[in-house]
Enzyme design. Structure first.
Site, PDB file in Angstrom:
ATOM      1  N   ASP A  57       0.848  -1.197   0.000  1.00  0.00           N
ATOM      2  CA  ASP A  57       0.000   0.000   0.000  1.00  0.00           C
ATOM      3  C   ASP A  57       0.885   1.248   0.000  1.00  0.00           C
ATOM      4  OD1 ASP A  57      -1.788   2.097   0.897  1.00  0.00           O
ATOM      5  OD2 ASP A  57      -3.119   0.519   1.640  1.00  0.00           O
ATOM      6  N   PHE A  79       0.808   6.558  -9.710  1.00  0.00           N
ATOM      7  CA  PHE A  79      -0.425   6.225 -10.443  1.00  0.00           C
ATOM      8  C   PHE A  79      -1.475   5.633  -9.506  1.00  0.00           C
ATOM      9  CE2 PHE A  79       0.988   6.238 -14.959  1.00  0.00           C
ATOM     10  CZ  PHE A  79       2.369   6.249 -14.814  1.00  0.00           C
ATOM     11  N   SER A  83     -10.076   4.685  -8.836  1.00  0.00           N
ATOM     12  CA  SER A  83     -10.203   5.533 -10.029  1.00  0.00           C
ATOM     13  C   SER A  83     -11.588   5.578 -10.665  1.00  0.00           C
ATOM     14  CB  SER A  83      -9.188   5.058 -11.078  1.00  0.00           C
ATOM     15  OG  SER A  83      -9.578   3.786 -11.588  1.00  0.00           O
ATOM     16  N   THR A 132      -6.076  13.937 -12.845  1.00  0.00           N
ATOM     17  CA  THR A 132      -7.151  13.869 -13.834  1.00  0.00           C
ATOM     18  C   THR A 132      -7.741  15.248 -14.130  1.00  0.00           C
ATOM     19  OG1 THR A 132      -9.450  13.129 -14.043  1.00  0.00           O
ATOM     20  CG2 THR A 132      -8.612  13.244 -11.833  1.00  0.00           C
ATOM     21  N   ASP A 133      -8.357  15.383 -15.299  1.00  0.00           N
ATOM     22  CA  ASP A 133      -9.053  16.645 -15.617  1.00  0.00           C
ATOM     23  C   ASP A 133     -10.307  16.816 -14.761  1.00  0.00           C
ATOM     24  OD1 ASP A 133     -10.667  14.686 -16.826  1.00  0.00           O
ATOM     25  OD2 ASP A 133     -10.697  15.632 -18.805  1.00  0.00           O
ATOM     26  N   GLU A 134     -10.760  15.723 -14.110  1.00  0.00           N
ATOM     27  CA  GLU A 134     -12.028  15.795 -13.376  1.00  0.00           C
ATOM     28  C   GLU A 134     -11.946  16.730 -12.168  1.00  0.00           C
ATOM     29  OE1 GLU A 134     -14.215  12.157 -12.991  1.00  0.00           O
ATOM     30  OE2 GLU A 134     -13.148  11.242 -14.668  1.00  0.00           O
ATOM     31  N   TYR A 158     -14.747  10.807  -6.142  1.00  0.00           N
ATOM     32  CA  TYR A 158     -13.477  10.497  -6.818  1.00  0.00           C
ATOM     33  C   TYR A 158     -12.705  11.775  -7.124  1.00  0.00           C
ATOM     34  CZ  TYR A 158     -10.334   9.691 -10.781  1.00  0.00           C
ATOM     35  OH  TYR A 158      -9.234   9.693 -11.613  1.00  0.00           O
ATOM     36  N   ALA A 160     -13.059  14.733  -5.972  1.00  0.00           N
ATOM     37  CA  ALA A 160     -12.705  15.485  -4.757  1.00  0.00           C
ATOM     38  C   ALA A 160     -11.456  14.885  -4.115  1.00  0.00           C
ATOM     39  CB  ALA A 160     -13.874  15.470  -3.776  1.00  0.00           C
ATOM     40  N   LYS A 162      -9.094  13.223  -5.673  1.00  0.00           N
ATOM     41  CA  LYS A 162      -7.927  13.525  -6.521  1.00  0.00           C
ATOM     42  C   LYS A 162      -7.534  15.002  -6.366  1.00  0.00           C
ATOM     43  CE  LYS A 162      -6.018  11.236  -9.095  1.00  0.00           C
ATOM     44  NZ  LYS A 162      -4.873  10.264  -8.963  1.00  0.00           N
ATOM     45  N   GLY A 291     -25.057  13.495  -9.974  1.00  0.00           N
ATOM     46  CA  GLY A 291     -24.007  14.530 -10.055  1.00  0.00           C
ATOM     47  C   GLY A 291     -23.159  14.436 -11.309  1.00  0.00           C
TER      48      GLY A 291
HETATM   49  P1  NAD Z   1      -6.826   1.675 -12.179  1.00  0.00           P
HETATM   50  O1  NAD Z   1      -7.981   1.708 -11.224  1.00  0.00           O
HETATM   51  O2  NAD Z   1      -6.912   0.848 -13.399  1.00  0.00           O
HETATM   52  O3  NAD Z   1      -5.506   1.216 -11.405  1.00  0.00           O
HETATM   53  C1  NAD Z   1      -5.172   1.669 -10.126  1.00  0.00           C
HETATM   54  C2  NAD Z   1      -4.071   0.769  -9.568  1.00  0.00           C
HETATM   55  O4  NAD Z   1      -3.697   1.277  -8.276  1.00  0.00           O
HETATM   56  C3  NAD Z   1      -4.503  -0.682  -9.374  1.00  0.00           C
HETATM   57  O5  NAD Z   1      -3.500  -1.552  -9.869  1.00  0.00           O
HETATM   58  C4  NAD Z   1      -4.639  -0.814  -7.864  1.00  0.00           C
HETATM   59  O6  NAD Z   1      -4.368  -2.134  -7.396  1.00  0.00           O
HETATM   60  C5  NAD Z   1      -3.607   0.180  -7.365  1.00  0.00           C
HETATM   61  N1  NAD Z   1      -3.885   0.680  -6.026  1.00  0.00           N
HETATM   62  C6  NAD Z   1      -5.087   1.124  -5.541  1.00  0.00           C
HETATM   63  N2  NAD Z   1      -4.947   1.502  -4.263  1.00  0.00           N
HETATM   64  C7  NAD Z   1      -3.642   1.324  -3.938  1.00  0.00           C
HETATM   65  C8  NAD Z   1      -2.877   1.567  -2.760  1.00  0.00           C
HETATM   66  N3  NAD Z   1      -3.444   2.065  -1.653  1.00  0.00           N
HETATM   67  N4  NAD Z   1      -1.561   1.292  -2.786  1.00  0.00           N
HETATM   68  C9  NAD Z   1      -0.982   0.763  -3.888  1.00  0.00           C
HETATM   69  N5  NAD Z   1      -1.649   0.498  -5.021  1.00  0.00           N
HETATM   70  C10 NAD Z   1      -2.971   0.790  -5.053  1.00  0.00           C
HETATM   71  O7  NAD Z   1      -6.556   3.207 -12.532  1.00  0.00           O
HETATM   72  P2  NAD Z   1      -5.993   3.849 -13.884  1.00  0.00           P
HETATM   73  O8  NAD Z   1      -7.124   4.092 -14.798  1.00  0.00           O
HETATM   74  O9  NAD Z   1      -4.811   3.068 -14.334  1.00  0.00           O
HETATM   75  O10 NAD Z   1      -5.523   5.270 -13.339  1.00  0.00           O
HETATM   76  C11 NAD Z   1      -4.192   5.460 -12.854  1.00  0.00           C
HETATM   77  C12 NAD Z   1      -4.049   6.879 -12.372  1.00  0.00           C
HETATM   78  O11 NAD Z   1      -4.347   7.778 -13.431  1.00  0.00           O
HETATM   79  C13 NAD Z   1      -5.021   7.242 -11.242  1.00  0.00           C
HETATM   80  O12 NAD Z   1      -4.340   8.042 -10.317  1.00  0.00           O
HETATM   81  C14 NAD Z   1      -6.129   8.010 -11.932  1.00  0.00           C
HETATM   82  O13 NAD Z   1      -6.712   8.949 -11.051  1.00  0.00           O
HETATM   83  C15 NAD Z   1      -5.344   8.700 -13.037  1.00  0.00           C
HETATM   84  N6  NAD Z   1      -6.102   9.010 -14.253  1.00  0.00           N
HETATM   85  C16 NAD Z   1      -6.867   8.051 -14.867  1.00  0.00           C
HETATM   86  C17 NAD Z   1      -7.538   8.362 -16.045  1.00  0.00           C
HETATM   87  C18 NAD Z   1      -8.351   7.328 -16.781  1.00  0.00           C
HETATM   88  O14 NAD Z   1      -9.047   7.664 -17.750  1.00  0.00           O
HETATM   89  N7  NAD Z   1      -8.304   6.066 -16.407  1.00  0.00           N
HETATM   90  C19 NAD Z   1      -7.440   9.650 -16.583  1.00  0.00           C
HETATM   91  C20 NAD Z   1      -6.651  10.603 -15.927  1.00  0.00           C
HETATM   92  C21 NAD Z   1      -5.977  10.265 -14.766  1.00  0.00           C
HETATM   93  P1  TYD Z   2     -16.193   6.431 -17.142  1.00  0.00           P
HETATM   94  O1  TYD Z   2     -15.508   5.537 -18.123  1.00  0.00           O
HETATM   95  O2  TYD Z   2     -16.707   5.845 -15.881  1.00  0.00           O
HETATM   96  O3  TYD Z   2     -15.194   7.643 -16.864  1.00  0.00           O
HETATM   97  P2  TYD Z   2     -15.449   9.061 -16.096  1.00  0.00           P
HETATM   98  O4  TYD Z   2     -16.717   8.996 -15.353  1.00  0.00           O
HETATM   99  O5  TYD Z   2     -14.257   9.115 -15.208  1.00  0.00           O
HETATM  100  O6  TYD Z   2     -15.450  10.104 -17.178  1.00  0.00           O
HETATM  101  O7  TYD Z   2     -17.420   7.128 -17.875  1.00  0.00           O
HETATM  102  C1  TYD Z   2     -17.229   7.889 -19.062  1.00  0.00           C
HETATM  103  C2  TYD Z   2     -18.575   8.495 -19.433  1.00  0.00           C
HETATM  104  O8  TYD Z   2     -19.457   7.430 -19.797  1.00  0.00           O
HETATM  105  C3  TYD Z   2     -19.247   9.226 -18.287  1.00  0.00           C
HETATM  106  O9  TYD Z   2     -19.918  10.379 -18.809  1.00  0.00           O
HETATM  107  C4  TYD Z   2     -20.260   8.225 -17.749  1.00  0.00           C
HETATM  108  C5  TYD Z   2     -20.642   7.422 -18.988  1.00  0.00           C
HETATM  109  N1  TYD Z   2     -21.000   6.010 -18.745  1.00  0.00           N
HETATM  110  C6  TYD Z   2     -22.199   5.504 -19.265  1.00  0.00           C
HETATM  111  O10 TYD Z   2     -22.967   6.224 -19.926  1.00  0.00           O
HETATM  112  N2  TYD Z   2     -22.502   4.193 -19.040  1.00  0.00           N
HETATM  113  C7  TYD Z   2     -21.693   3.367 -18.299  1.00  0.00           C
HETATM  114  O11 TYD Z   2     -22.046   2.176 -18.091  1.00  0.00           O
HETATM  115  C8  TYD Z   2     -20.461   3.911 -17.786  1.00  0.00           C
HETATM  116  C9  TYD Z   2     -19.528   3.039 -16.984  1.00  0.00           C
HETATM  117  C10 TYD Z   2     -20.150   5.228 -18.040  1.00  0.00           C
END
Ligand code: NAD
Ligand code: TYD
Length: 354
Positions: A57, A79, A83, A132-134, A158, A160, A162, A291
């Site tokens: 962790d 990373f 998420s 993230t952009d969120e 989420y 909040a 980040k 939301g």
């Molecule tokens: P993911 O959920 O696929 O992977 C997260 C990883 O972190 C997993 O392997 C999990 O086991 C590990 N993890 C979780 N809690 C942990 C802890 N306490 N200690 C150690 N490891 C832990 O997420 P992702 O989509 O690969 O995103 C990676 C990063 O990028 C995140 O910080 C996310 O906020 C950011 N991000 C994601 C996106 C996207 O579209 N997926 C976009 C922008 C930013």
């Molecule tokens: P998601 O992949 O969960 O990413 P994020 O919420 O971080 O942007 O969702 C992308 C968009 O798709 C978001 O506007 C929510 C929508 N969505 C659906 O319409 N149906 C679904 O089953 C999921 C998982 C997401």
């Protein structure tokens, strides 16, 4: 070497695979292996001494301090996170624990390690936080895209969490001088993405003839970036980013969800036709996410101007590669969609039955 946290997740695994394709510098991968962490994504590195995996962790200070002392990484790339927005709505606590408290402990442990370095090692050290952009909240249809100076206005547990971790990273630089870098990226897609997120969920449901659940009117807009372009941006920021700075990363590719779903359906119809008819017949509008942010858009001008980064993939090329990857990796998807995955699907979607 570098320390990557969360390297068994979607983006972390893609990052490590790309890194080791491009460099010989070893990677220490610290991952807790939550439901989202999957070592099968890194199976291609079996027997490769450049990848050292440790299950743990980011908030475990004793473990992280021991790893830093033993491996002496020149950088930490964070990373690791919870998420998924929908999961944060059902259960925000894990998001606070990992994204806020965990990042805080990681920063503190990194700071103690960095303070003990000297000379060139201390100057070269970097803590790169993947965000993230969120965190910037939701845009109206005609608002300008988010820049690095857009104030944080997160709307989900989420985002909040980040935003909170981003503030802690900023404070570690401002107060203690820790050489931090932050990236704020838009929605990623590509290989190894857990099928709770929009694109892989739609691919897998469509292949199984299941409904394609589009939240609300399907007109929420996201900016989509192919995951290896995000990895390239992170490498550029790590190599040349200015410490204490933030870099927005995006694909200049805003699309409403419904268009994404139609694109996925059309590609599947083309690559694996369904005798029962076009996949778009499976689209089902379901009650909206509470939301639900209406629109995200990223101005990725700074990283382009200052570091020369721009996406290599178009949405057309990236989504085709992605659909093809899921078609060719049924064993990976079968493994991740067993057990807990089914429980999540019924928790999140049962209540959305129209
Ligand atoms: P993911 O959920 O696929 O992977 C997260 C990883 O972190 C997993 O392997 C999990 O086991 C590990 N993890 C979780 N809690 C942990 C802890 N306490 N200690 C150690 N490891 C832990 O997420 P992702 O989509 O690969 O995103 C990676 C990063 O990028 C995140 O910080 C996310 O906020 C950011 N991000 C994601 C996106 C996207 O579209 N997926 C976009 C922008 C930013
Ligand atoms: P998601 O992949 O969960 O990413 P994020 O919420 O971080 O942007 O969702 C992308 C968009 O798709 C978001 O506007 C929510 C929508 N969505 C659906 O319409 N149906 C679904 O089953 C999921 C998982 C997401």
């Amino acid at each position: 070497m570098i320390l990557v946290t969360g390297g068994a997740g979607f983006i972390g695994a893609n990052f490590i695979l790309d890194w080791l394709r491009l460099h010989d510098e070893p990677v220490l991968n610290l991952d807790k292996l939550t439901y989202a962490g999957n070592l099968a994504s890194l199976a291609g590195l079996q027997g490769d001494g450049r990848h050292v995996f440790v299950r743990g962790d980011i908030g475990d200070r004793g473990l992280v301090a021991r790893l830093l002392a033993e491996y002496r990484p020149r950088a930490i790339l964070n990373f690791a996170a919870e998420s998924h927005v929908d999961r944060s709505i059902h259960g925000p606590e894990d998001f606070i624990q990992t994204n806020v408290v965990g990042t805080f402990h990681l920063l503190e442990t990194a700071r103690a390690y960095w303070a003990g370095l000297s000379g060139g090692e201390r100057d070269a050290f970097r803590f790169l936080h993947v965000s993230t952009d969120e965190v910037y909240g939701s845009l109206g249809p005609h608002d300008a895209p988010f820049t690095e100076t857009t104030p944080y206005a997160p709307n989900s547990p989420y985002s909040a969490s980040k935003a909170a971790s981003g503030h802690l990273v900023r404070a570690s630089h401002h107060t203690y001088g820790l050489p931090t870098l932050t990236t704020n990226c838009s929605n990623n897609y590509g290989p190894f993405q857990f099928p709770e997120k929009l694109i892989p969920l739609m691919i897998l449901n469509a292949l199984q003839g299941k409904p394609l659940p589009v939240y609300g009117d399907g007109l929420n807009v996201r900016d989509w970036l192919y995951v290896t372009d995000h990895c390239a941006a992170i490498r550029a920021v790590l190599a040349c980013g200015r410490t204490g700075e933030t870099y927005n990363v995006g694909g200049w590719n805003e699309m409403p969800n419904i268009e994404i779903v139609h694109t996925v359906c059309a590609l599947l119809d083309d690559m694996r036709p369904d005798p029962r008819g076009p996949r778009a017949r499976l689209i089902a509008h379901v009650p909206d996410r509470p939301g639900h942010d209406r629109r995200y858009a990223i101005d990725a001008g700074r990283i382009h101007r200052e570091l020369g980064w721009k996406p290599a993939e178009t949405f057309g090329s990236g989504i085709r590669k992605t659909v093809k990857w899921y078609l060719e990796h049924a064993a990976w998807t079968d493994q991740v969609t067993s057990g807990g995955y089914r429980e999540w699907m019924s928790l999140n979607y049962a209540e959305r039955q129209a």
